[in-house]
Design a protein around this motif. Sequence first.
Motif, PDB file in Angstrom:
ATOM      1  N   VAL A   1       0.816  -1.221   0.000  1.00  0.00           N
ATOM      2  CA  VAL A   1       0.000   0.000   0.000  1.00  0.00           C
ATOM      3  C   VAL A   1       0.847   1.269   0.000  1.00  0.00           C
ATOM      4  CG1 VAL A   1      -1.994  -1.128   1.055  1.00  0.00           C
ATOM      5  CG2 VAL A   1      -0.252  -0.082   2.517  1.00  0.00           C
ATOM      6  N   GLU A   2       2.153   1.109  -0.030  1.00  0.00           N
ATOM      7  CA  GLU A   2       3.078   2.241  -0.041  1.00  0.00           C
ATOM      8  C   GLU A   2       2.865   3.090  -1.301  1.00  0.00           C
ATOM      9  OE1 GLU A   2       7.846   2.741   0.794  1.00  0.00           O
ATOM     10  OE2 GLU A   2       7.164   0.955  -0.269  1.00  0.00           O
ATOM     11  N   ASP A   3       2.998   4.407  -1.161  1.00  0.00           N
ATOM     12  CA  ASP A   3       2.767   5.320  -2.284  1.00  0.00           C
ATOM     13  C   ASP A   3       3.629   4.993  -3.503  1.00  0.00           C
ATOM     14  OD1 ASP A   3       0.834   6.709  -0.881  1.00  0.00           O
ATOM     15  OD2 ASP A   3       2.164   8.366  -0.327  1.00  0.00           O
ATOM     16  N   VAL A   4       4.915   4.658  -3.304  1.00  0.00           N
ATOM     17  CA  VAL A   4       5.785   4.399  -4.459  1.00  0.00           C
ATOM     18  C   VAL A   4       5.352   3.127  -5.198  1.00  0.00           C
ATOM     19  CG1 VAL A   4       7.768   5.667  -3.572  1.00  0.00           C
ATOM     20  CG2 VAL A   4       7.583   3.226  -3.102  1.00  0.00           C
ATOM     21  N   HIS A   5       4.827   2.142  -4.479  1.00  0.00           N
ATOM     22  CA  HIS A   5       4.317   0.932  -5.129  1.00  0.00           C
ATOM     23  C   HIS A   5       3.041   1.247  -5.906  1.00  0.00           C
ATOM     24  CE1 HIS A   5       2.308  -3.167  -5.036  1.00  0.00           C
ATOM     25  NE2 HIS A   5       3.400  -3.345  -5.769  1.00  0.00           N
ATOM     26  N   GLN A   6       2.159   2.015  -5.307  1.00  0.00           N
ATOM     27  CA  GLN A   6       0.922   2.398  -5.988  1.00  0.00           C
ATOM     28  C   GLN A   6       1.218   3.255  -7.225  1.00  0.00           C
ATOM     29  OE1 GLN A   6      -2.122   1.080  -5.234  1.00  0.00           O
ATOM     30  NE2 GLN A   6      -0.839  -0.159  -3.884  1.00  0.00           N
ATOM     31  N   HIS A   7       2.225   4.112  -7.129  1.00  0.00           N
ATOM     32  CA  HIS A   7       2.635   4.924  -8.278  1.00  0.00           C
ATOM     33  C   HIS A   7       3.146   4.028  -9.409  1.00  0.00           C
ATOM     34  CE1 HIS A   7       4.454   8.185 -10.598  1.00  0.00           C
ATOM     35  NE2 HIS A   7       5.513   7.396 -10.712  1.00  0.00           N
ATOM     36  N   PHE A   8       3.981   3.048  -9.080  1.00  0.00           N
ATOM     37  CA  PHE A   8       4.491   2.115 -10.085  1.00  0.00           C
ATOM     38  C   PHE A   8       3.344   1.417 -10.804  1.00  0.00           C
ATOM     39  CE2 PHE A   8       5.498  -2.371 -10.967  1.00  0.00           C
ATOM     40  CZ  PHE A   8       6.391  -2.192 -12.013  1.00  0.00           C
ATOM     41  N   ILE A   9       2.384   0.916 -10.058  1.00  0.00           N
ATOM     42  CA  ILE A   9       1.244   0.223 -10.675  1.00  0.00           C
ATOM     43  C   ILE A   9       0.483   1.176 -11.593  1.00  0.00           C
ATOM     44  CG2 ILE A   9      -0.983  -0.871 -10.215  1.00  0.00           C
ATOM     45  CD1 ILE A   9       0.317  -1.984  -7.608  1.00  0.00           C
ATOM     46  N   ALA A  10       0.198   2.373 -11.124  1.00  0.00           N
ATOM     47  CA  ALA A  10      -0.545   3.349 -11.935  1.00  0.00           C
ATOM     48  C   ALA A  10       0.199   3.696 -13.227  1.00  0.00           C
ATOM     49  CB  ALA A  10      -0.816   4.608 -11.119  1.00  0.00           C
ATOM     50  N   GLU A  11       1.525   3.846 -13.132  1.00  0.00           N
ATOM     51  CA  GLU A  11       2.329   4.218 -14.296  1.00  0.00           C
ATOM     52  C   GLU A  11       2.513   3.069 -15.296  1.00  0.00           C
ATOM     53  OE1 GLU A  11       3.856   7.198 -15.338  1.00  0.00           O
ATOM     54  OE2 GLU A  11       2.414   7.974 -13.877  1.00  0.00           O
ATOM     55  N   CYS A  12       2.521   1.844 -14.806  1.00  0.00           N
ATOM     56  CA  CYS A  12       2.934   0.725 -15.667  1.00  0.00           C
ATOM     57  C   CYS A  12       1.867  -0.308 -15.960  1.00  0.00           C
ATOM     58  CB  CYS A  12       4.150   0.027 -15.044  1.00  0.00           C
ATOM     59  SG  CYS A  12       5.612   1.080 -15.017  1.00  0.00           S
ATOM     60  N   LYS A  13       0.722  -0.271 -15.293  1.00  0.00           N
ATOM     61  CA  LYS A  13      -0.270  -1.335 -15.467  1.00  0.00           C
ATOM     62  C   LYS A  13      -0.746  -1.483 -16.911  1.00  0.00           C
ATOM     63  CE  LYS A  13      -4.193   1.486 -14.082  1.00  0.00           C
ATOM     64  NZ  LYS A  13      -5.196   1.700 -13.039  1.00  0.00           N
ATOM     65  N   ASP A  14      -0.729  -0.420 -17.674  1.00  0.00           N
ATOM     66  CA  ASP A  14      -1.144  -0.512 -19.076  1.00  0.00           C
ATOM     67  C   ASP A  14      -0.071  -1.129 -19.963  1.00  0.00           C
ATOM     68  OD1 ASP A  14      -3.599   0.616 -18.466  1.00  0.00           O
ATOM     69  OD2 ASP A  14      -2.954   2.652 -18.943  1.00  0.00           O
ATOM     70  N   LEU A  15       1.141  -1.294 -19.423  1.00  0.00           N
ATOM     71  CA  LEU A  15       2.238  -1.867 -20.206  1.00  0.00           C
ATOM     72  C   LEU A  15       2.208  -3.395 -20.215  1.00  0.00           C
ATOM     73  CD1 LEU A  15       5.218   0.371 -19.018  1.00  0.00           C
ATOM     74  CD2 LEU A  15       3.707   0.701 -20.991  1.00  0.00           C
ATOM     75  N   TRP A  16       1.616  -4.013 -19.186  1.00  0.00           N
ATOM     76  CA  TRP A  16       1.695  -5.468 -19.104  1.00  0.00           C
ATOM     77  C   TRP A  16       0.363  -6.129 -19.428  1.00  0.00           C
ATOM     78  CZ3 TRP A  16       3.291  -3.293 -14.095  1.00  0.00           C
ATOM     79  CH2 TRP A  16       2.262  -3.183 -13.167  1.00  0.00           C
ATOM     80  N   GLU A  17       0.482  -7.374 -19.916  1.00  0.00           N
ATOM     81  CA  GLU A  17      -0.711  -8.171 -20.172  1.00  0.00           C
ATOM     82  C   GLU A  17      -0.905  -9.250 -19.122  1.00  0.00           C
ATOM     83  OE1 GLU A  17      -0.355  -9.935 -24.021  1.00  0.00           O
ATOM     84  OE2 GLU A  17       1.423 -11.071 -23.523  1.00  0.00           O
ATOM     85  N   ARG A  18       0.152  -9.566 -18.401  1.00  0.00           N
ATOM     86  CA  ARG A  18       0.078 -10.590 -17.360  1.00  0.00           C
ATOM     87  C   ARG A  18       1.127 -10.309 -16.294  1.00  0.00           C
ATOM     88  NH1 ARG A  18       1.874 -16.886 -17.839  1.00  0.00           N
ATOM     89  NH2 ARG A  18       1.468 -17.408 -15.674  1.00  0.00           N
ATOM     90  N   VAL A  19       0.761 -10.609 -15.053  1.00  0.00           N
ATOM     91  CA  VAL A  19       1.676 -10.526 -13.918  1.00  0.00           C
ATOM     92  C   VAL A  19       1.476 -11.797 -13.097  1.00  0.00           C
ATOM     93  CG1 VAL A  19       2.261  -9.279 -11.803  1.00  0.00           C
ATOM     94  CG2 VAL A  19       1.590  -8.012 -13.843  1.00  0.00           C
ATOM     95  N   GLN A  20       2.574 -12.431 -12.701  1.00  0.00           N
ATOM     96  CA  GLN A  20       2.527 -13.624 -11.844  1.00  0.00           C
ATOM     97  C   GLN A  20       3.411 -13.376 -10.642  1.00  0.00           C
ATOM     98  OE1 GLN A  20       0.699 -16.631 -12.497  1.00  0.00           O
ATOM     99  NE2 GLN A  20       1.183 -16.875 -10.337  1.00  0.00           N
ATOM    100  N   ILE A  21       2.884 -13.632  -9.443  1.00  0.00           N
ATOM    101  CA  ILE A  21       3.616 -13.343  -8.217  1.00  0.00           C
ATOM    102  C   ILE A  21       3.818 -14.616  -7.409  1.00  0.00           C
ATOM    103  CG2 ILE A  21       3.539 -12.094  -6.015  1.00  0.00           C
ATOM    104  CD1 ILE A  21       1.863  -9.945  -7.494  1.00  0.00           C
ATOM    105  N   TYR A  22       5.030 -14.730  -6.837  1.00  0.00           N
ATOM    106  CA  TYR A  22       5.370 -15.809  -5.912  1.00  0.00           C
ATOM    107  C   TYR A  22       5.905 -15.159  -4.640  1.00  0.00           C
ATOM    108  CZ  TYR A  22       5.063 -18.660 -10.094  1.00  0.00           C
ATOM    109  OH  TYR A  22       4.621 -19.272 -11.251  1.00  0.00           O
ATOM    110  N   ASP A  23       5.181 -15.318  -3.543  1.00  0.00           N
ATOM    111  CA  ASP A  23       5.616 -14.813  -2.242  1.00  0.00           C
ATOM    112  C   ASP A  23       6.087 -15.995  -1.401  1.00  0.00           C
ATOM    113  OD1 ASP A  23       5.035 -12.148  -2.765  1.00  0.00           O
ATOM    114  OD2 ASP A  23       2.978 -12.308  -2.001  1.00  0.00           O
ATOM    115  N   VAL A  24       7.243 -15.827  -0.758  1.00  0.00           N
ATOM    116  CA  VAL A  24       7.873 -16.943  -0.057  1.00  0.00           C
ATOM    117  C   VAL A  24       8.393 -16.494   1.306  1.00  0.00           C
ATOM    118  CG1 VAL A  24       9.699 -18.668  -0.194  1.00  0.00           C
ATOM    119  CG2 VAL A  24       8.605 -17.873  -2.294  1.00  0.00           C
ATOM    120  N   HIS A  25       8.069 -17.264   2.350  1.00  0.00           N
ATOM    121  CA  HIS A  25       8.670 -17.092   3.668  1.00  0.00           C
ATOM    122  C   HIS A  25       9.943 -17.912   3.732  1.00  0.00           C
ATOM    123  CE1 HIS A  25       5.570 -15.083   6.021  1.00  0.00           C
ATOM    124  NE2 HIS A  25       4.678 -15.783   5.340  1.00  0.00           N
ATOM    125  N   ARG A  26      10.950 -17.385   4.383  1.00  0.00           N
ATOM    126  CA  ARG A  26      12.176 -18.158   4.610  1.00  0.00           C
ATOM    127  C   ARG A  26      11.892 -19.294   5.593  1.00  0.00           C
ATOM    128  NH1 ARG A  26      15.905 -14.885   7.741  1.00  0.00           N
ATOM    129  NH2 ARG A  26      15.217 -16.093   9.490  1.00  0.00           N
TER     130      ARG A  26
END
Length: 108
Positions: free
Chosen positions: A82-107
């Motif tokens: 929810v950080e502003d810089v992350h939200q800014h990145f999404i707003a600026e770049c979401k129209d550039l991608w057609e797919r995003v895949q995320i893998y979150d991992v705990h050590r």
Amino acid sequence: MEKELTHYFAHTVLFWLKDPNNPEVQEKFEREVKKLIASSKYAHFGHVGKPAGTDRVVVDNSYTYSMIVTYESQEDHDAYQVEDVHQHFIAECKDLWERVQIYDVHRI
């Protein structure tokens, strides 16, 4: 000798751009993703790259860019979302991608 592990939480994101061979699209995406990692208060380590082109049956080289970010805790990861810089990145770049895949991992 065992290495001390840090960075409790890893966030790996694969991006498939709509126009991956367009230099203007590449420049914008690379500029914005680097700014995101450099500006985040919560990201501990960041790595951005393109597929290495390693040729093995278990390797997926179909994505355009990969971003790996680590955090000291899941709470830091959650704050990053929810950080502003992350939200800014999404707003600026979401129209550039057609797919995003995320893998979150705990050590472990």
